[in-house]
Design an enzyme around this catalytic site. Structure first.
Site, PDB file in Angstrom:
ATOM      1  CD  GLU A 210      -0.970   1.152   5.590  1.00  0.00           C
ATOM      2  OE1 GLU A 210      -1.245   2.133   4.876  1.00  0.00           O
ATOM      3  OE2 GLU A 210      -1.841   0.424   6.111  1.00  0.00           O
ATOM      4  CD  GLU A 213       5.521   3.444   4.145  1.00  0.00           C
ATOM      5  OE1 GLU A 213       5.769   4.646   3.898  1.00  0.00           O
ATOM      6  OE2 GLU A 213       4.524   2.845   3.682  1.00  0.00           O
ATOM      7  CB  CYS A 231      -6.335   2.541   1.484  1.00  0.00           C
ATOM      8  SG  CYS A 231      -5.149   1.361   2.134  1.00  0.00           S
ATOM      9  CB  SER A 251       1.651   4.692   3.888  1.00  0.00           C
ATOM     10  OG  SER A 251       2.042   3.496   3.225  1.00  0.00           O
ATOM     11  CE  LYS A 290      -9.700   2.790  -4.222  1.00  0.00           C
ATOM     12  NZ  LYS A 290      -8.295   2.653  -3.799  1.00  0.00           N
ATOM     13  CD  GLU A 293      -5.927   4.763  -6.155  1.00  0.00           C
ATOM     14  OE1 GLU A 293      -5.198   4.795  -5.149  1.00  0.00           O
ATOM     15  OE2 GLU A 293      -6.910   3.979  -6.263  1.00  0.00           O
ATOM     16  CD  GLU A 298       1.509  10.323  -9.587  1.00  0.00           C
ATOM     17  OE1 GLU A 298       1.731  11.522  -9.339  1.00  0.00           O
ATOM     18  OE2 GLU A 298       0.364   9.878  -9.878  1.00  0.00           O
ATOM     19  CB  CYS A 446     -14.669   1.597   1.083  1.00  0.00           C
ATOM     20  SG  CYS A 446     -12.927   2.042   1.253  1.00  0.00           S
TER      21      CYS A 446
END
Length: 520
Positions: A210, A213, A231, A251, A290, A293, A298, A446
């Site tokens: 990150e 990037e 994230c 990102s 999650k 996700e 992908e 989190c």
């Protein structure tokens, strides 16, 4: 630590720093004094190809009368049990979804193509339910994991997120914020996992990718600033629903969970001589999103790497902190009296920067520590190792950092109502001149994810703060506090990926996003 061991540790750290500095020098990312941060033309927003388009729905529609949030039967994250619902006398889930997360009631029902849910699970945290049983719960997948552990055909690996280790103890009568990392590792071994790894390893890896990037965006100007973190899967889905015009700002880094999953079935499989088709990858997360996700189409980087459809998705099963507690109790493991054990090597090392990923502001602070090193080649100063402007439970936090003559303006937002405010400001021209913004779906980050222990219903700020404080105390006690000091991450680059943001790194560790805005 003895003086001899301390000297050896300092030597190892210096070699790690030099090795990473050599990597970054090869990418042309060091010594950027005086560089002008690009992407702040057009009032702070660089328009995507075809011109800037307003968000599909960026403002509230009138909230229809409701006393329970709508949950689709196939929702991968949460389940609704009507018999435990106080429907008619309670609307706690509706209020948190509408007032805190700004999801329910923020969608035009005339054009919605599905039940809109970002899978954050905050409704499950506030639901009082009946007889101590909430009406909204995470989708339980413990039976799937027990079956995998019982099968001799599979090699089952597990990773644990930073926020779980300051909350799991609450399920066993320990105080909020009690540090139980070592006991958690020991419990997972006794449950029968073949390898117990650390999501913090890929949190450090995320920072390497990150930060690189971000600096690439600064130098090349190929993608717009401000750059957004990626994230938090609830935030990402929220952005895809309500602010798809801002996708170029996000990102491309996968979350640490997904980076780990991809590497478990490539890097780890190759290093241990394992058939990736036979690896089952499990994660222990504080977050119900999650689960969503992990099922995104992908997230099958390992299958693409091997060109093998028999290699299952990168993360096969996501368990919440609560689900892990149920597994431990089901096996009669005396959690509070377990010995402290360490993670397995190869993907088990971490730094203080990775530990604070679980708190709002932690990703930003970790990224700034490494960005400072990339820009200067020097260790970050003490104020970046204790970067208080981005810490705490204030909903939107801002700060400016001077690094080698470059001013970096950052912001941090937690809770999606605050993410909405920040996104609206970016669309309005980014008047505060932000370059880098951290977003987290849940209050406090989190540590208060939808899968965390329901120690208080609804959750309270003192509990959130106790969990956050535990992460920062642990970070402060670490010798290695910056991601580039992680020797196992360095070995990953040297032996497999090559360098941050390499072709292979982009293949395995980066992703794309979806415009979920309704089609009128």
């Amino acid at each position: 630590m003895s003086e001899d061991l301390f000297a050896k540790e300092e030597t190892r750290k210096e070699l790690t720093r030099r090795s990473f500095l050599k990597l970054m020098t090869g990418l042309g990312l060091t010594g950027l004094a005086g560089v002008t941060l690009r992407g702040l033309g057009l009032g702070g927003l660089v328009a995507p190809a075809g011109g800037l388009v307003a968000p599909a729905v960026g403002y509230a529609s009138k909230l229809a009368p409701a006393d329970v949030v709508p949950i689709a039967p196939d929702n991968p994250s949460i389940v609704y049990y009507q018999k435990f619902c106080l429907r008619g006398s309670c609307d706690a889930c509706v209020r948190v979804c509408n007032e805190v997360q700004t999801v329910l009631g923020f969608w035009d029902e005339k054009v919605a193509q599905e039940i809109v849910c970002v899978n954050c699970g905050q409704c499950a945290l506030v639901c009082p339910g009946k007889d101590g049983l909430p009406a909204i719960r995470e989708r339980d997948e413990t039976a799937v994991v027990f079956d995998a552990l019982a099968s001799p055909d599979y090699h089952v690996v597990v990773q644990t997120a930073p926020a779980t280790r300051v909350a799991l103890g609450e399920e066993f009568g320990l105080a909020p914020g009690t540090w139980v990392e070592g006991q958690q590792v020991a419990a997972l071994r006794r449950l029968g996992f073949d390898a117990v790894f650390n999501t913090n390893f890929t949190a450090d890896l995320t920072i390497m990718e990150e930060a690189t990037e971000f600096l690439q965006r600064v130098v090349n100007g190929t993608h717009p600033l401000p750059m957004f973190t990626s994230c938090s899967p609830g935030w990402v889905k929220f952005m895809e629903y309500f602010y798809p015009a801002l996708i170029p700002h996000v990102s491309t880094c996968m979350s640490p969970q997904q980076m780990f999953g991809a590497l478990a079935k490539t890097y780890y499989a190759k290093a241990r001589g394992l058939n990736p088709e036979k690896i089952i990858s499990v994660s222990i997360m504080p977050c119900t999103a999650k689960k969503f996700e992990a099922q995104r189409p992908e997230m099958n980087a390992a299958s693409r790497y091997w060109n093998n459809s028999l290699v299952s998705r990168d993360v096969d099963v996501v368990l919440t902190t609560r689900e892990l507690a149920r597994m431990i109790k089901a096996r009669g493991i005396d959690f509070a009296n377990l010995p402290v054990e360490g993670y397995d090597s190869l993907m088990g090392e971490d730094t203080g920067a990775a530990i604070i990923f679980g708190a709002t502001g932690g990703v930003m602070e970790a990224a700034l520590r490494t960005a400072y090193f990339f820009l200067t080649g020097a260790q970050p100063p003490q104020d970046l190792l204790n970067f208080t402007p981005v810490r705490g439970l204030v909903g939107i936090k801002e700060a400016s950092v001077q690094i080698n003559g470059v001013t970096v303006n950052v912001a941090v937002a937690h809770e999606l109502k605050n993410a909405r405010t920040v996104c609206d400001m970016v669309l309005a021209g980014n008047p505060n001149g932000w370059h880098f913004i951290e977003f987290m779906s849940c209050s406090g980050g989190c540590i208060s994810g939808g899968g965390q222990p329901r120690t208080a219903v609804p959750p309270t700020d003192p509990i959130r703060q106790a969990r956050i404080d535990a992460l920062y105390v642990k970070d402060a006690a670490e010798i290695q506090r910056a991601s580039y000091e992680n020797s196992e991450v360095l070995a990953l680059y040297q032996n497999f990926l090559g360098e941050p943001y390499s072709k292979l790194a982009k293949q395995l560790l980066h992703t794309t996003y979806v415009n979920r805005g309704p089609v009128v």
